[in-house]
Motif scaffolding. Structure first.
Motif, short mmCIF file in Angstrom:
data_model
loop_
_atom_site.label_atom_id
_atom_site.label_comp_id
_atom_site.label_asym_id
_atom_site.label_seq_id
_atom_site.Cartn_x
_atom_site.Cartn_y
_atom_site.Cartn_z
N ASP A 1 11.14 -2.39 1.21
CA ASP A 1 10.70 -2.82 -0.11
C ASP A 1 11.91 -3.26 -0.91
O ASP A 1 12.97 -2.64 -0.84
N SER B 1 3.06 -8.73 -1.95
CA SER B 1 1.82 -7.96 -1.88
C SER B 1 1.98 -6.54 -2.41
O SER B 1 1.00 -5.85 -2.65
N ARG B 2 3.23 -6.09 -2.63
CA ARG B 2 3.48 -4.72 -3.09
C ARG B 2 4.07 -4.67 -4.50
O ARG B 2 4.54 -3.63 -4.95
N ASN C 1 4.26 7.17 0.00
CA ASN C 1 3.80 5.81 -0.06
C ASN C 1 4.27 5.06 -1.30
O ASN C 1 3.93 3.89 -1.47
N HIS D 1 8.02 1.63 0.59
CA HIS D 1 7.99 1.46 2.04
C HIS D 1 9.35 0.96 2.50
O HIS D 1 10.12 0.40 1.71
#
Length: 151
Positions: free
Chosen positions: A9, A132-133, A3, A6
């Motif tokens: 990304d 968001s990441r 994780n 991803h």
């Protein structure tokens, strides 16, 4: 590398990274010639092994606590192995081990398993997309604590 990373990304890669160290997430030309991203588990001169009595990967006999980055539904490795990493080379593994084509897979199919240090094009330092990441990719504590004397 899930994780930690991803699919799709966007990753910032430092191409002036210096020598790769245990725990670094690195980009390199993979065994198929494509850009590949994996975590450095062991460096030249290290002995990497699976597994100890608690089913942990060890490097030079030091067990790695991989809970911070290993995919939560996965395990350190399916099959046992032991490898002395040649000088100038790196043993790399994905964080989603059961879905990763990494040093273990390459060695099983007749290859060296390791990658040359000079094949590393950079060290991944951050995720920038999607928003968001956004995250900094730092060296996991298991590497900084266990191998502090070698830094």
């Amino acid at each position: 590398m899930e994780n930690t990373l991803h699919v799709d990304d966007g990753v910032v890669v430092n191409k002036l990274h210096g020598a790769a160290e245990r725990g670094d997430v690195v980009v390199f030309k993979g065994w198929d010639g494509a850009d590949t991203i994996k975590r450095v588990i062991a460096v030249g001169g290290d002995t990497v092994k699976c597994c100890d009595a608690q089913r942990r990967i060890t490097v030079n006999g030091v067990p790695l606590d991989e809970r911070d980055y290993l995919h939560p539904d996965d395990f350190p490795a399916k099959d046992e192995f032991e490898k002395v990493v040649p000088p100038g080379r790196l043993w790399v593994m994905g964080d989603h081990r059961s879905a990763s084509q990494d040093s273990r897979d390459h060695e099983e199919h007749g290859g060296e398993g390791t990658i040359a240090e000079d094949e590393v094009t950079g060290r991944a330092v951050a995720v920038f997309w999607p928003l968001s990441r956004i995250a900094v990719l730092s060296t996991p504590d298991t590497f900084t604590q266990a191998f502090a004397e070698n830094r």
